[in-house]
Design a protein around this motif. Structure first.
Motif, PDB file in Angstrom:
ATOM      1  N   VAL A  97     113.785  47.275  11.720  1.00 58.87           N
ATOM      2  CA  VAL A  97     113.776  47.997  10.448  1.00 58.87           C
ATOM      3  C   VAL A  97     113.041  47.166   9.401  1.00 58.87           C
ATOM      4  O   VAL A  97     113.432  46.026   9.118  1.00 58.87           O
ATOM      5  CB  VAL A  97     115.209  48.288   9.953  1.00 58.87           C
ATOM      6  N   ASN A  98     111.970  47.719   8.844  1.00 57.39           N
ATOM      7  CA  ASN A  98     111.266  47.064   7.745  1.00 57.39           C
ATOM      8  C   ASN A  98     111.544  47.865   6.473  1.00 57.39           C
ATOM      9  O   ASN A  98     111.068  48.994   6.320  1.00 57.39           O
ATOM     10  CB  ASN A  98     109.765  46.999   8.022  1.00 57.39           C
ATOM     11  N   LYS A  99     112.304  47.283   5.566  1.00 61.85           N
ATOM     12  CA  LYS A  99     112.765  48.022   4.384  1.00 61.85           C
ATOM     13  C   LYS A  99     111.640  48.351   3.409  1.00 61.85           C
ATOM     14  O   LYS A  99     111.799  49.215   2.537  1.00 61.85           O
ATOM     15  CB  LYS A  99     113.853  47.228   3.661  1.00 61.85           C
ATOM     16  N   GLU A 100     110.475  47.687   3.549  1.00 57.23           N
ATOM     17  CA  GLU A 100     109.338  47.950   2.667  1.00 57.23           C
ATOM     18  C   GLU A 100     108.488  49.119   3.160  1.00 57.23           C
ATOM     19  O   GLU A 100     107.497  49.481   2.527  1.00 57.23           O
ATOM     20  CB  GLU A 100     108.474  46.697   2.538  1.00 57.23           C
ATOM     21  N   GLY A 101     108.858  49.682   4.309  1.00 55.76           N
ATOM     22  CA  GLY A 101     108.080  50.788   4.856  1.00 55.76           C
ATOM     23  C   GLY A 101     106.764  50.357   5.460  1.00 55.76           C
ATOM     24  O   GLY A 101     105.835  51.161   5.596  1.00 55.76           O
ATOM     25  N   LYS A 102     106.661  49.079   5.857  1.00 59.12           N
ATOM     26  CA  LYS A 102     105.427  48.530   6.433  1.00 59.12           C
ATOM     27  C   LYS A 102     105.578  48.347   7.939  1.00 59.12           C
ATOM     28  O   LYS A 102     106.653  48.025   8.435  1.00 59.12           O
ATOM     29  CB  LYS A 102     105.098  47.170   5.802  1.00 59.12           C
ATOM     30  N   LYS A 103     104.485  48.542   8.650  1.00 57.95           N
ATOM     31  CA  LYS A 103     104.497  48.337  10.099  1.00 57.95           C
ATOM     32  C   LYS A 103     104.324  46.857  10.410  1.00 57.95           C
ATOM     33  O   LYS A 103     103.298  46.395  10.907  1.00 57.95           O
ATOM     34  CB  LYS A 103     103.386  49.159  10.766  1.00 57.95           C
ATOM     35  N   LYS A 104     105.358  46.096  10.086  1.00 55.66           N
ATOM     36  CA  LYS A 104     105.341  44.664  10.355  1.00 55.66           C
ATOM     37  C   LYS A 104     106.781  44.187  10.566  1.00 55.66           C
ATOM     38  O   LYS A 104     107.712  44.987  10.522  1.00 55.66           O
ATOM     39  CB  LYS A 104     104.667  43.906   9.211  1.00 55.66           C
ATOM     40  N   GLU A 105     106.938  42.892  10.799  1.00 53.59           N
ATOM     41  CA  GLU A 105     108.246  42.355  11.152  1.00 53.59           C
ATOM     42  C   GLU A 105     109.312  42.689  10.106  1.00 53.59           C
ATOM     43  O   GLU A 105     109.028  42.825   8.918  1.00 53.59           O
ATOM     44  CB  GLU A 105     108.157  40.832  11.319  1.00 53.59           C
ATOM     45  N   GLY A 106     110.539  42.804  10.587  1.00 55.13           N
ATOM     46  CA  GLY A 106     111.669  43.099   9.708  1.00 55.13           C
ATOM     47  C   GLY A 106     112.954  42.755  10.430  1.00 55.13           C
ATOM     48  O   GLY A 106     112.952  42.061  11.450  1.00 55.13           O
ATOM     49  N   ALA A 107     114.053  43.238   9.917  1.00 54.19           N
ATOM     50  CA  ALA A 107     115.345  43.012  10.564  1.00 54.19           C
ATOM     51  C   ALA A 107     115.360  43.722  11.910  1.00 54.19           C
ATOM     52  O   ALA A 107     114.974  44.889  12.010  1.00 54.19           O
ATOM     53  CB  ALA A 107     116.462  43.543   9.670  1.00 54.19           C
ATOM     54  N   SER A 108     115.773  43.021  12.952  1.00 52.05           N
ATOM     55  CA  SER A 108     115.748  43.634  14.280  1.00 52.05           C
ATOM     56  C   SER A 108     116.942  43.218  15.113  1.00 52.05           C
ATOM     57  O   SER A 108     117.546  42.164  14.901  1.00 52.05           O
ATOM     58  CB  SER A 108     114.446  43.279  15.015  1.00 52.05           C
ATOM     59  N   ILE A 109     117.261  44.077  16.069  1.00 51.25           N
ATOM     60  CA  ILE A 109     118.361  43.851  16.993  1.00 51.25           C
ATOM     61  C   ILE A 109     117.845  44.103  18.396  1.00 51.25           C
ATOM     62  O   ILE A 109     117.157  45.091  18.638  1.00 51.25           O
ATOM     63  CB  ILE A 109     119.560  44.763  16.644  1.00 51.25           C
ATOM     64  N   ILE A 110     118.140  43.176  19.316  1.00 55.64           N
ATOM     65  CA  ILE A 110     117.737  43.303  20.718  1.00 55.64           C
ATOM     66  C   ILE A 110     118.990  43.231  21.589  1.00 55.64           C
ATOM     67  O   ILE A 110     119.770  42.279  21.485  1.00 55.64           O
ATOM     68  CB  ILE A 110     116.748  42.200  21.126  1.00 55.64           C
ATOM     69  N   PHE A 111     119.172  44.235  22.418  1.00 55.00           N
ATOM     70  CA  PHE A 111     120.375  44.307  23.249  1.00 55.00           C
ATOM     71  C   PHE A 111     120.116  45.283  24.394  1.00 55.00           C
ATOM     72  O   PHE A 111     119.442  46.305  24.197  1.00 55.00           O
ATOM     73  CB  PHE A 111     121.557  44.796  22.393  1.00 55.00           C
ATOM     74  N   PRO A 112     120.607  45.023  25.601  1.00 54.64           N
ATOM     75  CA  PRO A 112     121.349  43.831  26.046  1.00 54.64           C
ATOM     76  C   PRO A 112     120.403  42.740  26.550  1.00 54.64           C
ATOM     77  O   PRO A 112     119.325  43.044  27.044  1.00 54.64           O
ATOM     78  CB  PRO A 112     122.169  44.374  27.217  1.00 54.64           C
ATOM     79  N   ILE A 113     120.806  41.496  26.434  1.00 52.51           N
ATOM     80  CA  ILE A 113     120.122  40.374  27.054  1.00 52.51           C
ATOM     81  C   ILE A 113     121.164  39.649  27.906  1.00 52.51           C
ATOM     82  O   ILE A 113     122.030  38.951  27.371  1.00 52.51           O
ATOM     83  CB  ILE A 113     119.528  39.398  26.019  1.00 52.51           C
ATOM     84  N   PRO A 114     121.136  39.815  29.219  1.00 56.00           N
ATOM     85  CA  PRO A 114     122.167  39.194  30.060  1.00 56.00           C
ATOM     86  C   PRO A 114     122.059  37.671  30.084  1.00 56.00           C
ATOM     87  O   PRO A 114     120.967  37.115  29.958  1.00 56.00           O
ATOM     88  CB  PRO A 114     121.914  39.800  31.440  1.00 56.00           C
ATOM     89  N   ASP A 115     123.182  37.024  30.236  1.00 57.40           N
ATOM     90  CA  ASP A 115     123.232  35.570  30.365  1.00 57.40           C
ATOM     91  C   ASP A 115     122.537  35.159  31.668  1.00 57.40           C
ATOM     92  O   ASP A 115     122.857  35.672  32.739  1.00 57.40           O
ATOM     93  CB  ASP A 115     124.692  35.107  30.371  1.00 57.40           C
ATOM     94  N   ARG A 116     121.584  34.221  31.580  1.00 59.86           N
ATOM     95  CA  ARG A 116     120.774  33.855  32.739  1.00 59.86           C
ATOM     96  C   ARG A 116     121.603  33.191  33.837  1.00 59.86           C
ATOM     97  O   ARG A 116     121.367  33.414  35.031  1.00 59.86           O
ATOM     98  CB  ARG A 116     119.623  32.937  32.309  1.00 59.86           C
ATOM     99  N   GLU A 117     122.564  32.357  33.461  1.00 61.46           N
ATOM    100  CA  GLU A 117     123.406  31.716  34.473  1.00 61.46           C
ATOM    101  C   GLU A 117     124.230  32.759  35.224  1.00 61.46           C
ATOM    102  O   GLU A 117     124.395  32.677  36.441  1.00 61.46           O
ATOM    103  CB  GLU A 117     124.329  30.682  33.816  1.00 61.46           C
ATOM    104  N   SER A 118     124.727  33.744  34.493  1.00 64.43           N
ATOM    105  CA  SER A 118     125.504  34.809  35.127  1.00 64.43           C
ATOM    106  C   SER A 118     124.622  35.642  36.066  1.00 64.43           C
ATOM    107  O   SER A 118     125.073  36.067  37.132  1.00 64.43           O
ATOM    108  CB  SER A 118     126.129  35.717  34.065  1.00 64.43           C
ATOM    109  N   LEU A 119     123.360  35.850  35.670  1.00 63.70           N
ATOM    110  CA  LEU A 119     122.439  36.573  36.543  1.00 63.70           C
ATOM    111  C   LEU A 119     122.157  35.802  37.822  1.00 63.70           C
ATOM    112  O   LEU A 119     122.103  36.381  38.913  1.00 63.70           O
ATOM    113  CB  LEU A 119     121.124  36.849  35.814  1.00 63.70           C
ATOM    114  N   ARG A 120     121.979  34.480  37.694  1.00 68.94           N
ATOM    115  CA  ARG A 120     121.744  33.664  38.882  1.00 68.94           C
ATOM    116  C   ARG A 120     122.950  33.700  39.812  1.00 68.94           C
ATOM    117  O   ARG A 120     122.814  33.753  41.034  1.00 68.94           O
ATOM    118  CB  ARG A 120     121.409  32.221  38.486  1.00 68.94           C
TER     119      ARG A 120
END
Length: 255
Positions: A97-120
């Protein structure tokens, strides 16, 4: 003559079939407005969003929808294709979400990202110890929500049960689609007082695009750089983030 007519009939049928398939191919659908909603529960169950999410990002075969209430913004995504499901479960769905209405970096959320040790650990288990649906095993390896650019929150992983009002959930539904939901409070994005201006959103399945540059072109008769006679210059790899799809719209107001 009969042979020619038969061939003409076959070609006509094939052409009509091709046109029919092409016409049925689903094209990207971009939202024209954001809905005001107050009934969203972040649990990965998309039933409250309706029978299907209305918007579509063709490149990643991704359905999605955005909504907001008076204090928060919501997003839902659904992916049915198996290869895109695998990327989503290992690299995460991304909502920016870019609150300025611009197509550039802003607040972001990435999910899910599994724990690598648990994946191994999951990968090393015997076949009879692994879950029948490996996707469920991957989801059980998720320990955190990754965030960037949120007010009063340090960039990086935060607990699934946090005090920031940021929530995300992923679930596999009865149609075998991977479904995602998330919510971000306006105060984390800086939108408490700016409800009338346009906001830019980016939707995607997170990941890296690898592309080859150079192509191994011949260096010429005498060569150079140690390649020698009729040598070739090796190609190199460049990486870039998946671009995603951009939407620029004002937030919804109460009806």
């Amino acid at each position: 003559m009969r042979f020619q007519k038969t061939n003409l009939l076959i070609c006509t049928c094939l052409l009509l079939s091709f046109c029919s398939v092409y016409a049925q191919k689903k094209k990207s659908i971009v939202p024209t407005a954001i809905d005001f909603r107050s009934d969203i529960q972040i649990d990965g169950d998309l039933s409250e969003w309706g029978d299907s999410l209305r918007n579509y990002y063709e490149k990643q075969d991704l359905q999605y929808e955005i909504a907001n209430d008076e204090k928060q913004i919501y997003v839902a995504m659904r992916v049915k294709d198996g290869s895109w499901q695998t990327q989503a479960l290992h690299q995460g769905f991304s909502f920016l979400v870019n609150k300025e209405g611009k197509k550039k970096e802003g607040a972001s959320i990435i999910f899910p990202i599994p724990d690598r040790e648990s994946l191994r650990s999951l990968a090393s288990k015997d076949k009879d110890e692994k879950p029948a649906d490996i996707r469920e095993g991957v989801l059980k390896a998720v320990r955190a929500i990754f965030i960037v650019g949120m007010a009063d929150v340090v960039d990086g992983p935060i607990s699934l049960e946090n005090n920031y009002g940021i929530k995300a959930a992923v679930k596999i539904d009865s149609s075998d689609a991977v479904c995602y939901e998330a919510v971000i409070p306006f105060e984390r994005i800086g939108l408490e007082q700016e409800r009338d201006k346009e906001v830019a959103f980016n939707i995607k399945i997170n990941g890296i695009i690898m592309r080859t540059v150079g192509g191994g072109q011949p260096m010429g008769r005498y060569g150079y750089g140690g390649y020698g006679y009729y040598g070739t210059q090796p190609s190199r790899k460049e990486t870039q983030q998946e671009p995603g799809t951009w939407i620029i719209l004002p937030l919804a107001k109460p009806k």
